[in-house]
Design a protein around this motif. Structure first.
Motif, PDB file in Angstrom:
ATOM      1  N   ARG A  25       0.826  -1.208   0.000  1.00 53.82           N
ATOM      2  CA  ARG A  25       0.000   0.000   0.000  1.00 53.82           C
ATOM      3  C   ARG A  25       0.862   1.260   0.000  1.00 53.82           C
ATOM      4  NH1 ARG A  25      -3.504  -2.722   4.228  1.00 53.82           N
ATOM      5  NH2 ARG A  25      -5.434  -3.324   3.144  1.00 53.82           N
ATOM      6  N   GLU A  46      -8.005  -9.107  -3.456  1.00 55.27           N
ATOM      7  CA  GLU A  46      -8.683  -8.048  -2.699  1.00 55.27           C
ATOM      8  C   GLU A  46      -7.784  -6.817  -2.580  1.00 55.27           C
ATOM      9  OE1 GLU A  46      -9.711  -9.769   1.025  1.00 55.27           O
ATOM     10  OE2 GLU A  46     -11.331 -11.014   0.206  1.00 55.27           O
ATOM     11  N   ASP A  49      -7.491  -5.076  -6.012  1.00 57.11           N
ATOM     12  CA  ASP A  49      -8.669  -4.264  -6.323  1.00 57.11           C
ATOM     13  C   ASP A  49      -8.615  -2.927  -5.589  1.00 57.11           C
ATOM     14  OD1 ASP A  49      -9.652  -6.270  -7.940  1.00 57.11           O
ATOM     15  OD2 ASP A  49     -11.059  -7.054  -6.442  1.00 57.11           O
ATOM     16  N   GLU A  50      -8.219  -2.978  -4.337  1.00 60.91           N
ATOM     17  CA  GLU A  50      -8.107  -1.755  -3.535  1.00 60.91           C
ATOM     18  C   GLU A  50      -7.088  -0.787  -4.140  1.00 60.91           C
ATOM     19  OE1 GLU A  50      -5.740  -0.585   0.499  1.00 60.91           O
ATOM     20  OE2 GLU A  50      -6.916  -2.441   0.586  1.00 60.91           O
ATOM     21  N   SER A  54      -7.335   3.060  -6.481  1.00 62.14           N
ATOM     22  CA  SER A  54      -6.616   4.302  -6.170  1.00 62.14           C
ATOM     23  C   SER A  54      -5.707   4.737  -7.307  1.00 62.14           C
ATOM     24  CB  SER A  54      -5.799   4.116  -4.892  1.00 62.14           C
ATOM     25  OG  SER A  54      -6.631   3.812  -3.796  1.00 62.14           O
TER      26      SER A  54
END
Length: 252
Positions: A25, A46, A49-50, A54
């Motif tokens: 991240r 998951e 996708d996050e 962004s």
């Protein structure tokens, strides 16, 4: 957040949870395209996708890095799909601590396989790509960041196997640092204390053993370690942060 990793590619192992996930991240937020690697495909998707939501470029690689061929494939797929490799964060890890008489040789073997052998598999095949990136724009420097532990500096009862693997991670990091410093490949090691991750769920009683040794303290978060990783990777070319020890404030 400063986007000073634009145009670079980072591969992060152990990215399905904890420090690996937080590091993916953080580096993506700094502008890097990221290859996220772990065994748990659903969790990787998951996270992907996050990050894509962004605006980040993400490659998911489901792999068991204890298999040398799988590690090679993960690195080569990253370079093939994303075009280069500037940063590797080896964050995959396993902790099986407890009374030595109760642990099995298989417990020790599993920690050696994941904590040390998997790290070596990835690092070995990544080296030529990192060295190539260190000669190229936009940064003309590359980074290999290995997540060790304070257990890689200080031995303690009930942690012999884990100590052995993390001392090994710290040692190989320093040896590689010396070998490749003149080629602008920075090799760094991060040694966290207690972090609130799934690491303490790997063996029943691990969290209780820690509390018996250190008492109830507020642990670090995975994002705290990711911030240390980002500090290393985003440092100017002239600056190499070789080692970071980071503990909870209350941990002695």
């Amino acid at each position: 957040m400063v986007d000073n990793l634009q145009g670079t590619v980072a591969l992060i192992t152990g990215a399905s949870s904890g420090i690996g996930q937080a590091s993916a991240r953080r580096l993506a937020a700094a502008g890097a395209s990221v290859a996220i690697v772990a065994r748990r495909t659903e969790r990787l998707e998951e996270l992907a996708d996050e990050l894509r939501a962004s605006g980040s470029t993400v490659l998911t690689v489901s792999a068991d890095l204890t298999d040398a061929d799988a590690a090679t494939d993960a690195v080569e797929r990253t370079v093939s799909k994303l075009g280069r490799l500037d940063t590797v964060v080896n964050a995959a890890g396993l902790m099986l601590n407890g009374p030595t008489a109760e642990l099995t040789l298989d417990d020790w073997d599993r920690m050696i396989d994941i904590n040390l052998r998997g790290l070596l598999h990835v690092s070995k095949v990544a080296l030529p790509h990192l060295l190539a990136a260190a000669q190229q724009e936009p940064r003309k420097v590359a980074d290999l960041v290995n997540i060790s532990s304070v257990a890689g500096r200080f031995a303690a009862p009930g942690t012999a196997g884990y100590n052995a693997t993390k001392f090994g991670v710290t040692a190989v990091s320093e040896a590689l640092r010396q070998e490749y410093a003149k080629e602008h490949l920075r090799v760094s090691v991060v040694e966290p204390g207690r972090v609130d991750t799934e690491l303490f769920d790997h063996r029943e009683g691990s969290a209780e053993d820690f509390e018996a040794m250190f008492g109830k303290i507020e642990p670090l978060r995975a994002s705290d370690i990711a911030e240390a990783v980002a500090t290393i990777v985003t440092s100017p070319r002239r600056s190499a942060i070789n080692e970071i020890v980071i503990r909870p404030t209350e941990q002695f």
